[in-house]
Design a protein around this motif. Structure first.
Motif, PDB file in Angstrom:
ATOM      1  N   SER A  92     123.404 -47.718  28.966  1.00  0.00           N
ATOM      2  CA  SER A  92     122.055 -47.516  29.474  1.00  0.00           C
ATOM      3  C   SER A  92     121.917 -47.971  30.927  1.00  0.00           C
ATOM      4  O   SER A  92     122.757 -48.699  31.457  1.00  0.00           O
TER       5      SER A  92
ATOM      6  N   ILE B 240     115.241 -47.857  18.606  1.00  0.00           N
ATOM      7  CA  ILE B 240     114.587 -48.204  19.876  1.00  0.00           C
ATOM      8  C   ILE B 240     113.078 -48.028  19.758  1.00  0.00           C
ATOM      9  O   ILE B 240     112.284 -48.892  20.149  1.00  0.00           O
ATOM     10  N   ARG B 241     112.670 -46.901  19.178  1.00  0.00           N
ATOM     11  CA  ARG B 241     111.243 -46.599  19.051  1.00  0.00           C
ATOM     12  C   ARG B 241     110.533 -47.650  18.193  1.00  0.00           C
ATOM     13  O   ARG B 241     109.408 -48.076  18.497  1.00  0.00           O
TER      14      ARG B 241
ATOM     15  N   ILE C  73     113.585 -43.979  28.358  1.00  0.00           N
ATOM     16  CA  ILE C  73     112.767 -45.019  27.724  1.00  0.00           C
ATOM     17  C   ILE C  73     111.473 -45.109  28.508  1.00  0.00           C
ATOM     18  O   ILE C  73     111.397 -45.730  29.568  1.00  0.00           O
TER      19      ILE C  73
END
Length: 391
Positions: A222, A174-175, A265
C-alpha cells in the motif's frame, strides 16, 4: 456436493499416453522429471521439496517415482499414478540415482531429462545409466503443459473463484475497520487473514484437497510501497488517501489462479484517477488481445505501447503477463520477446501496470483462458473506479 480436487487414474493414464507418444517420436526410451511441478503433473504426488530427489521415470511400459523412505506412506496416501522406487536417505550411503539406475539394470536406450533438472544431477544420471546409448535434455512435458486439459481448466476456474473471494475478503476487512473507526489493518494482517480464509473455504467446500506449497497466499502493498512490484507485505498500515494493491491467488488441485486489484482508501485524487485510468485501459486492451492464433508478443506490444503513448512509459517496469498452470509463473510469457502462438487451452495472466516512484503502483491482474471464442477471464472481481473505492 463437495468440489473434488482429485484428478483420477484416467487423467494420469491420458497424460502418460501422451508422453509416451512424444517419447517415441523423439527417440526417447526413458524420461526423467524431477521438478515439483512436473511430478504433480505426471503423478498427482505433492510433496515439500527438499534436497532429497523425487524423480518421475517413464518408459514405454511403466511409470515410476523415485522417493525417499520418508515419503513412502505419503505417496501411498495420495494414490499416486506411478510405482514407487524407494531409497533411504540423502546424500545416502546408497545414492538415490544409483538406486534408480539399478531399477533399470541393463538399460541401453536413450535417457532424457527435463530442462528443469538441476545441472548437478546430470552427471549422477549419466553415472547411473552408464550403458545408455545417449543421455539428453528434453522439453516434451513442458510443451504438453502449455495447453490445459478440460479436467485442469475446471480446477483453474475454482482457483479463480477463490482468488476473487480472497480479494473480496481483504476489502471487507479494511471496510469493516473503517466502519468501526479504529486502526486500519496492516499489509501483513490482511495477507494473513485472506490466506487463512481461503484455506478454510477449501477445507469446508472441497474434498481431496491437494496440499501444495503456496496453497493460498499473495502480496499486499500500500501507499508508496505499492510502487515496488511484488512488494512483500509488511507491518505498514493502510491509510486514508492512499491506494493499496491486493495481489492474491491460490492453487486448487495443484492448479493456480490469481486475482489482483488496486483500491483507493477513501476518494481518490485527480492524479490518482488519471494514473488508474491508464492502468485500467492498458489491462482491458491486454486481455482483449489474448486471442488464439496471435502471438504472446502481440498482446504485450499493444498494451505497453498504450502506456507509453499515454506519457507514462517511465512508469513501466514489466511485461503484460505470464502463463499459469501448476505454477503461478510458467510458460508461455506474454512479453515482446515470446513469439509463442496462443492456442485454446492456454492460461495466462493479464497484468500490465504502472509504478510511480515515491507515490503508488497501479495494477489489475486477471487469470485468462485462451478460448476458441476469445479471451475468457476466469477472475471477474469488479475493477471500475466506483467499484474500487473503499469508503
Amino acid at each position: 456436493m463437495a468440489f473434488s480436487q482429485r484428478l483420477g487414474a484416467q487423467f494420469y493414464a491420458k497424460i502418460h499416453s501422451d508422453i509416451r507418444a512424444r517419447m517415441e517420436a523423439a527417440g526417447i526410451d526413458l524420461l526423467l522429471l524431477d521438478s515439483n511441478d512436473d511430478v504433480i503433473y505426471t503423478t498427482g504426488f505433492s510433496h515439500y521439496t527438499t534436497e532429497r530427489p523425487v524423480v518421475f521415470a517413464i518408459t514405454a511400459t511403466g511409470a515410476f517415482l523415485l522417493i525417499p523412505e520418508l515419503e513412502r506412506s505419503h505417496a501411498t496416501h495420495q494414490e499416486i499414478a506411478a510405482e514407487p522406487i524407494v531409497y533411504f536417505e540423502f546424500p545416502g550411503i546408497d545414492k538415490p540415482f544409483d538406486v534408480l539406475g539399478r531399477a533399470f539394470a541393463g538399460f541401453k536406450g536413450t535417457v532424457a531429462y527435463s530442462h528443469a533438472i538441476s545441472l548437478a544431477r546430470v552427471p549422477q544420471i549419466e553415472a547411473a545409466f552408464s550403458n545408455a546409448e545417449r543421455v539428453i535434455p528434453s522439453n516434451i512435458v513442458q510443451q504438453m503443459r502449455l495447453k490445459k486439459h478440460p479436467e485442469e481448466i475446471r480446477l483453474h476456474r475454482e482457483a479463480a473463484r477463490l482468488s476473487d473471494k480472497m480479494v473480496e475478503v481483504g476489502v471487507e476487512m479494511i471496510r469493516d475497520a473503517m466502519r468501526k473507526g479504529g486502526a486500519l489493518p496492516s499489509e501483513v494482517e490482511i495477507e494473513s487473514y485472506v490466506s487463512r480464509q481461503a484455506m478454510r473455504t477449501m477445507h469446508e467446500e472441497h474434498e481431496d484437497v491437494m496440499l501444495v506449497q503456496g496453497l493460498a497466499s499473495g502480496l499486499v502493498y500500500s501507499g508508496q510501497r505499492s510502487a515496488f512490484p511484488h512488494g512483500m507485505p509488511t507491518g505498514n498500515p493502510v491509510k486514508i488517501g492512499e491506494s493499496i494493491i491486493l495481489s492474491l491467488g491460490c492453487r486448487v488441485g495443484g492448479r493456480a489462479a490469481e486475482s489482483e486489484r488496486t483500491f483507493f482508501i477513501g476518494e481518490p485524487s485527480k492524479v490518482q484517477q488519471e494514473h488508474y485510468a491508464v492502468a485500467f485501459e492498458a489491462q482491458r486492451m491486454a486481455t482483449a488481445a489474448l486471442i488464439a492464433g496471435r502471438t504472446c508478443a502481440s498482446a504485450d506490444n499493444l498494451a505497453l505501447a498504450f502506456i507509453r503513448d499515454s506519457g507514462m512509459g517511465e512508469y513501466l517496469l514489466h511485461r503484460v503477463g505470464h502463463g499459469m498452470g501448476i505454477m503461478f509463473h510458467e510458460p508461455p510469457w506474454v512479453e515482446g520477446g515470446d513469439q509463442t502462438i496462443l492456442e485454446p487451452g492456454m492460461i495466462t495472466s493479464s497484468e500490465p501496470a504502472i509504478f510511480v516512484p515515491d507515490f503508488a503502483g497501479y495494477r489489475i491482474a486477471d487469470t485468462v483462458l485462451i478460448a476458441e471464442g476469445g479471451p475468457d477471464s476466469m477472475t471477474v472481481y469488479p475493477r471500475q473506479l466506483d467499484d474500487i473505492v473503499v469508503a
